[in-house]
Write a protein that holds these residues in place. Sequence first.
Motif, mmCIF file in Angstrom:
data_model
loop_
_atom_site.group_PDB
_atom_site.id
_atom_site.type_symbol
_atom_site.label_atom_id
_atom_site.label_comp_id
_atom_site.label_asym_id
_atom_site.label_seq_id
_atom_site.Cartn_x
_atom_site.Cartn_y
_atom_site.Cartn_z
ATOM 1 N N ARG A 45 0.812 -1.213 0.000
ATOM 2 C CA ARG A 45 0.000 0.000 0.000
ATOM 3 C C ARG A 45 0.849 1.269 0.000
ATOM 4 O O ARG A 45 0.311 2.366 -0.207
ATOM 5 C CB ARG A 45 -0.962 -0.011 1.194
ATOM 6 N N LEU A 50 -1.264 4.708 -0.741
ATOM 7 C CA LEU A 50 -2.399 4.641 0.174
ATOM 8 C C LEU A 50 -1.869 4.832 1.588
ATOM 9 O O LEU A 50 -2.570 5.310 2.472
ATOM 10 C CB LEU A 50 -3.124 3.297 0.049
ATOM 11 N N TYR A 79 -5.154 -2.128 -8.873
ATOM 12 C CA TYR A 79 -5.169 -2.420 -7.444
ATOM 13 C C TYR A 79 -6.306 -3.400 -7.171
ATOM 14 O O TYR A 79 -7.458 -3.119 -7.482
ATOM 15 C CB TYR A 79 -5.365 -1.116 -6.657
ATOM 16 N N ILE A 81 -7.993 -6.003 -4.150
ATOM 17 C CA ILE A 81 -7.950 -6.357 -2.728
ATOM 18 C C ILE A 81 -8.782 -7.603 -2.471
ATOM 19 O O ILE A 81 -9.623 -7.985 -3.290
ATOM 20 C CB ILE A 81 -8.464 -5.192 -1.838
ATOM 21 N N SER A 83 -11.238 -8.230 -0.420
ATOM 22 C CA SER A 83 -12.691 -8.074 -0.335
ATOM 23 C C SER A 83 -13.262 -7.426 -1.590
ATOM 24 O O SER A 83 -14.411 -6.987 -1.586
ATOM 25 C CB SER A 83 -13.045 -7.274 0.900
ATOM 26 N N VAL A 84 -12.491 -7.391 -2.671
ATOM 27 C CA VAL A 84 -12.892 -6.950 -4.003
ATOM 28 C C VAL A 84 -13.279 -5.474 -4.045
ATOM 29 O O VAL A 84 -12.667 -4.693 -4.750
ATOM 30 C CB VAL A 84 -14.048 -7.806 -4.581
ATOM 31 N N GLY A 85 -14.362 -5.108 -3.287
ATOM 32 C CA GLY A 85 -14.741 -3.700 -3.256
ATOM 33 C C GLY A 85 -15.311 -3.186 -4.559
ATOM 34 O O GLY A 85 -15.087 -2.051 -4.946
ATOM 35 N N LEU A 86 -16.093 -4.034 -5.259
ATOM 36 C CA LEU A 86 -16.797 -3.527 -6.445
ATOM 37 C C LEU A 86 -17.826 -2.497 -5.991
ATOM 38 O O LEU A 86 -18.364 -2.584 -4.896
ATOM 39 C CB LEU A 86 -17.505 -4.663 -7.181
ATOM 40 N N PHE A 87 -18.107 -1.508 -6.856
ATOM 41 C CA PHE A 87 -19.131 -0.522 -6.527
ATOM 42 C C PHE A 87 -20.496 -1.181 -6.708
ATOM 43 O O PHE A 87 -20.882 -1.527 -7.825
ATOM 44 C CB PHE A 87 -18.997 0.700 -7.435
ATOM 45 N N PRO A 88 -21.256 -1.374 -5.615
ATOM 46 C CA PRO A 88 -22.471 -2.179 -5.711
ATOM 47 C C PRO A 88 -23.561 -1.525 -6.552
ATOM 48 O O PRO A 88 -24.444 -2.206 -7.036
ATOM 49 C CB PRO A 88 -22.921 -2.311 -4.249
ATOM 50 N N HIS A 89 -23.473 -0.193 -6.732
ATOM 51 C CA HIS A 89 -24.534 0.507 -7.467
ATOM 52 C C HIS A 89 -24.193 0.669 -8.935
ATOM 53 O O HIS A 89 -24.939 1.313 -9.660
ATOM 54 C CB HIS A 89 -24.816 1.862 -6.830
ATOM 55 N N TRP A 90 -23.069 0.121 -9.370
ATOM 56 C CA TRP A 90 -22.685 0.213 -10.774
ATOM 57 C C TRP A 90 -22.683 -1.173 -11.405
ATOM 58 O O TRP A 90 -22.374 -2.161 -10.747
ATOM 59 C CB TRP A 90 -21.291 0.826 -10.906
ATOM 60 N N TYR A 132 -25.187 -6.559 -12.091
ATOM 61 C CA TYR A 132 -24.735 -5.849 -10.896
ATOM 62 C C TYR A 132 -23.919 -6.807 -10.033
ATOM 63 O O TYR A 132 -24.151 -8.022 -10.064
ATOM 64 C CB TYR A 132 -25.928 -5.302 -10.113
ATOM 65 N N HIS A 134 -23.994 -7.764 -7.004
ATOM 66 C CA HIS A 134 -24.665 -8.709 -6.115
ATOM 67 C C HIS A 134 -25.243 -9.908 -6.863
ATOM 68 O O HIS A 134 -25.647 -10.882 -6.245
ATOM 69 C CB HIS A 134 -25.757 -8.006 -5.302
ATOM 70 N N ARG A 148 -11.170 -4.896 -13.653
ATOM 71 C CA ARG A 148 -11.212 -3.460 -13.350
ATOM 72 C C ARG A 148 -9.801 -2.917 -13.128
ATOM 73 O O ARG A 148 -9.476 -1.813 -13.553
ATOM 74 C CB ARG A 148 -12.093 -3.239 -12.113
#
Lengths: 324, 394
Positions: A45, A50, A79, A81, A83-90, A132, A134, A148
């Motif tokens: 990081r 970061l 980058y 990670i 826990s992935v961290g995809l944007f859930p609203h996109w 999406y 989810h 990504r």
Amino acid sequence: MIDFERVTKRFGSWTAVDAVSFTVAEGEFRVLIGPSGSGKSTVLRMINRLIPADEGAIRIDGVDIASLKPEELRRRMGYVIQSVGLFPHWTVERNIATVPGLLGWPRARIRDRVTELLELLNLDPRRYRGAYPHQLSGGQQQRVGVARALAAEPRILLMDEPFSALDPITRASLQTELSAIHRRTGTTVVFVTHDMDEALRLGDSIAVMDHGRLIQCATPLDILTRPASPLVRDLVGREEWGLKRLAVETVGDRARRQESVTGEPLAAETPLHRALSEMVARGTERLPVVDGDGRPAGVLHLSDLVRPTSAGTVSGGPAASGTA
Amino acid sequence: MTSRPLLHNRVALLMVLAAAVAAVALPFLGFAPNRLLSGRPVPLWAAAQGFDGAIALLPGLALLATPFLRPTRTGLGLTVVAGGLFTAGLVWLAGAQAAALAQGASAAARTSFASGFWVMAAAGLLTAIDAARRLGLGAIGRMAVGGAVAALVALQLASGHLDALSILKEYANRREIFADAVLRHAMLVAAALVPTLLIGIPLGVAAHRVQAVGRAVFPVLNVVQTVPSIALFGLLMAPLAALGAMLPGSGISGVGPLPAVIALTFYSLLPIVRNTAVGLDGVPAPVREAARGMGLTPGQIFLRVDLPLALPVFLSGLRITVVQAVGLAAVAALIGAGGLGAIMFQGLFANALDLVLLGAVPVILLAVAADALLSIGIAAATHSIGVLPGRSAP
């Protein structure tokens, strides 16, 4: 090229990274491994700022990253990670398009790039482009996470235990795909893990960290045969040492090139432990080998697995590690 | 053969029983020679005579059967329609009966809704709403059901069918001030919303980012919420009057809209600040980490990640705030802020119940409309972030 020169990071009175120096060459796949709290994630990081370094210098292609705007630096790197961290609203498409969008790529180019990346990571673009996060399984989400990170064709890819949360089968297939992507694109990869099997399998070189210090930085073969400390030996483990040793070399490394034999051939890049498994399964002691173009490339004998014959191979032998 | 349960909808049974008792035992309308005298009761059977009356009550007969309908789409759909039409039919019946009673009576005579009407109308509406919920209708679907009933009543209003009812006579007397009062009421709420959002959103963001801010702000706002509204209006009168005296010509005064807007702002802050903070707290940490790692600036992370993901929770807070403010603004009439509360209090002091209703009914409609609109907003915001698609937040 990534260059760490006596880099130190402290959190309060705790020194997370202690005067670490190392270099990652252009196109290298470097694995950082170590126990929890060893500082491996902190090192990762610090590469994209970061976490800012307290002392020392971090240079990329000779440029001190402290002189760059953090956002511009990060947009040049992928980058990923755990826990992935995809944007859930996109949608998947918009997630992958994040950095190209920030860089102002034309719409058509982004669209083509998304298609290309989804295919590269074995996700049907027609089916997943508009989905999406989810609606995806954990493995599919991380595939999108990797896509990504690769979207803007970064020359450096930073990965922080990206496959640790996945089931073994999904993890293995993503490891294979990542290796293939690395070979094809020549991207420099810095990959943090706590799993030595993963490190041996993926890394061109492995940096072992403990208590904020760099203990050893070497090829997988050297990590196995010349561990620099008991910690490195423990990380490798004694169980199935021989198979791990075989896994870091390929059939092509040890085949007897002048000979030939009939039978279903093995590809030269097959790891040796697979070859052993193949011999056991077929009940034979000799297997034909072919090169990447399918031309005969010699024969692998069972005895070659224990007595390496190819020139330039350093052999520590199991005794170097199995001393207990 | 196993015996099937006869009863399928306990809520509907309760409502039907209440409506049946009200139909038989309670007065449907009250008829008085003028607005100050108490009226004589007009029972439902007396109002529903003739062919038209029987037609108007037909949905009521259907309603009687609804507790025993199986909870299929058809059964529940029938229940919604029966409940809605029953309510609209009662209003029609009241209008028709009021017109009949007005013939041969003096112009001062008044026909008002009585307890039986209210119980039956409420039972019909509640049955319809409950069945709509069981049908799985979203916010928009439920709003459409409410809108359809409202449209049936509005049609009768527009046609003049209800003009003989007392509440409309009160309206006719105050036609000019009524529109002003509705506008004034909405303005009070809107005026309070501006400072609430300007203060509340930054405060909520701060409470999310710095724990100490939350620990300092929330106890204060919680205490404010527990102060009765009348008391808060009263508390503001003295300092504002003093301020007005110090600054002559500033227009600041202890009574009127200013203290009302200030008090409404105080009450409105808690839901806005709390839901802003809670909404932002709910944004997953890995999502922010990934956004930062990809090179989004702090401003881009706020606009593209935090804002859309926190929006449903924030809108829930806004819904609570607006509905609460519409109700509280009625009380503000006591300190001279005007609005629909002024009409209600006029009616209270004059002992004219229909005048109270003329103020109270629009307050309820305003609150219900605000609630419904924001529910649709919440459903849309929730849907757009991909969580539980098609379901609205509670």
